[in-house]
Design a protein around this motif. Structure first.
Motif, short mmCIF file in Angstrom:
data_model
loop_
_atom_site.label_atom_id
_atom_site.label_comp_id
_atom_site.label_asym_id
_atom_site.label_seq_id
_atom_site.Cartn_x
_atom_site.Cartn_y
_atom_site.Cartn_z
N TYR A 283 0.84 -1.19 0.00
CA TYR A 283 0.00 0.00 0.00
C TYR A 283 0.88 1.25 0.00
O TYR A 283 1.83 1.36 0.78
CB TYR A 283 -0.91 0.00 1.22
N PHE A 284 0.53 2.17 -0.88
CA PHE A 284 1.29 3.41 -1.05
C PHE A 284 0.39 4.61 -0.77
O PHE A 284 -0.77 4.63 -1.20
CB PHE A 284 1.80 3.54 -2.49
N CYS A 285 0.92 5.61 -0.11
CA CYS A 285 0.21 6.88 -0.06
C CYS A 285 0.82 7.80 -1.12
O CYS A 285 1.97 7.63 -1.52
CB CYS A 285 0.25 7.52 1.31
N ALA A 286 0.00 8.72 -1.59
CA ALA A 286 0.41 9.63 -2.65
C ALA A 286 -0.19 11.00 -2.42
O ALA A 286 -1.23 11.14 -1.79
CB ALA A 286 -0.03 9.08 -4.01
N ALA A 287 0.47 12.00 -2.98
CA ALA A 287 0.02 13.38 -2.84
C ALA A 287 -0.15 14.03 -4.21
O ALA A 287 0.72 13.86 -5.09
CB ALA A 287 1.02 14.18 -2.01
N ASP A 288 -1.24 14.73 -4.36
CA ASP A 288 -1.49 15.56 -5.54
C ASP A 288 -1.22 16.99 -5.10
O ASP A 288 -2.11 17.70 -4.63
CB ASP A 288 -2.94 15.36 -5.98
N VAL A 289 0.02 17.42 -5.22
CA VAL A 289 0.45 18.65 -4.56
C VAL A 289 -0.11 19.91 -5.22
O VAL A 289 -0.20 20.95 -4.58
CB VAL A 289 1.99 18.73 -4.49
N ASN A 290 -0.49 19.81 -6.49
CA ASN A 290 -1.01 20.98 -7.19
C ASN A 290 -2.53 20.92 -7.36
O ASN A 290 -3.11 21.79 -8.03
CB ASN A 290 -0.34 21.11 -8.56
N ARG A 291 -3.12 19.87 -6.81
CA ARG A 291 -4.56 19.68 -6.91
C ARG A 291 -5.02 19.70 -8.36
O ARG A 291 -6.02 20.35 -8.71
CB ARG A 291 -5.31 20.72 -6.06
N ASP A 292 -4.28 18.96 -9.19
CA ASP A 292 -4.61 18.90 -10.62
C ASP A 292 -4.84 17.47 -11.08
O ASP A 292 -4.71 17.16 -12.27
CB ASP A 292 -3.47 19.54 -11.44
N ASN A 293 -5.16 16.59 -10.11
CA ASN A 293 -5.48 15.19 -10.39
C ASN A 293 -4.28 14.41 -10.93
O ASN A 293 -4.45 13.41 -11.63
CB ASN A 293 -6.67 15.07 -11.34
N ILE A 294 -3.08 14.91 -10.62
CA ILE A 294 -1.87 14.17 -10.96
C ILE A 294 -1.18 13.83 -9.65
O ILE A 294 -0.90 14.72 -8.83
CB ILE A 294 -0.94 15.00 -11.86
N TRP A 295 -0.90 12.54 -9.45
CA TRP A 295 -0.26 12.10 -8.20
C TRP A 295 1.25 12.27 -8.36
O TRP A 295 1.91 11.48 -9.00
CB TRP A 295 -0.65 10.65 -7.90
N ASP A 296 1.75 13.33 -7.72
CA ASP A 296 3.13 13.75 -7.95
C ASP A 296 4.13 13.04 -7.05
O ASP A 296 5.26 12.75 -7.46
CB ASP A 296 3.28 15.26 -7.68
N ILE A 297 3.74 12.81 -5.81
CA ILE A 297 4.67 12.31 -4.80
C ILE A 297 4.15 10.98 -4.26
O ILE A 297 2.95 10.84 -4.00
CB ILE A 297 4.83 13.32 -3.64
N TRP A 298 5.08 10.04 -4.07
CA TRP A 298 4.71 8.70 -3.60
C TRP A 298 5.59 8.31 -2.42
O TRP A 298 6.78 8.66 -2.37
CB TRP A 298 4.90 7.68 -4.71
N GLY A 299 4.99 7.57 -1.50
CA GLY A 299 5.77 6.96 -0.45
C GLY A 299 6.39 5.66 -0.93
O GLY A 299 6.20 5.26 -2.09
N GLN A 300 7.12 5.01 -0.06
CA GLN A 300 7.81 3.78 -0.42
C GLN A 300 6.95 2.54 -0.27
O GLN A 300 7.31 1.48 -0.79
CB GLN A 300 9.08 3.64 0.42
N GLY A 301 5.84 2.66 0.41
CA GLY A 301 4.92 1.55 0.53
C GLY A 301 5.06 0.76 1.81
O GLY A 301 6.13 0.74 2.44
N THR A 302 3.97 0.11 2.20
CA THR A 302 3.97 -0.77 3.37
C THR A 302 3.17 -2.02 3.01
O THR A 302 2.12 -1.95 2.39
CB THR A 302 3.38 -0.05 4.60
N GLN A 303 3.70 -3.16 3.39
CA GLN A 303 3.10 -4.45 3.02
C GLN A 303 1.94 -4.80 3.93
O GLN A 303 2.05 -4.73 5.16
CB GLN A 303 4.15 -5.55 3.08
N VAL A 304 0.84 -5.20 3.31
CA VAL A 304 -0.31 -5.74 4.03
C VAL A 304 -0.55 -7.15 3.52
O VAL A 304 -0.70 -7.35 2.31
CB VAL A 304 -1.57 -4.87 3.80
N THR A 305 -0.59 -8.11 4.42
CA THR A 305 -0.80 -9.51 4.06
C THR A 305 -1.98 -10.03 4.86
O THR A 305 -1.99 -9.96 6.08
CB THR A 305 0.44 -10.35 4.34
N VAL A 306 -2.97 -10.54 4.15
CA VAL A 306 -4.17 -11.07 4.78
C VAL A 306 -4.26 -12.56 4.46
O VAL A 306 -4.32 -12.95 3.30
CB VAL A 306 -5.43 -10.35 4.29
N SER A 307 -4.28 -13.37 5.48
CA SER A 307 -4.33 -14.82 5.30
C SER A 307 -5.75 -15.33 5.56
O SER A 307 -6.50 -14.77 6.36
CB SER A 307 -3.35 -15.51 6.24
N SER A 308 -6.07 -16.40 4.84
CA SER A 308 -7.43 -16.96 4.97
C SER A 308 -7.52 -17.97 6.09
O SER A 308 -6.53 -18.37 6.67
CB SER A 308 -7.83 -17.59 3.64
#
Length: 121
Positions: free
Chosen positions: A96-121
């Protein structure tokens, strides 16, 4: 330059919950200016949109598969973005990544490095 850092990922069983956090740091202007979002990428698949929140928190959107299970929120005072994930399913397993649209123009300019989510059944 805006920087994003995710945390809160982990491994849970189906039906469990996790809360992801994204810390925003900037030397330019308050992160409250930005639209923010969460995306995810499962192994071998393309990155996909999960949820977004506009700059003042007044508007949110979700992909259909997470509606009524996930809740996006932000704390402008703390420059934090959150994703509360309930009733997790194995198909939610992804980075999972968070992202920022810094200019509010619907373009995701900046991204984090991500964090793993694992769901087991």
């Amino acid at each position: 330059q805006v920087q994003l850092a995710e945390s809160g990922g982990g491994s849970v069983q189906a039906g469990g919950s996790l809360r992801l956090s994204c810390a925003t740091s900037t030397f330019e202007r308050n992160s409250g200016w930005y639209h923010m979002g969460w995306f995810r990428q499962a192994l071998g698949k393309d990155r996909e949109f999960v949820s977004s929140i506009n700059w003042n928190g007044g508007k949110t959107s979700y992909t259909d598969s997470v509606k009524d299970r996930f809740t996006i929120s932000r704390d402008l005072a703390k420059n934090m973005l959150y994703l509360q994930m309930n009733d997790l399913k194995p198909e939610d397993t992804a980075v999972y990544f968070c992202a920022a649209d810094v200019n509010r123009d619907n373009i995701w300019d900046i991204w984090g490095q991500g964090t793993q989510v694992t769901v087991s059944s």
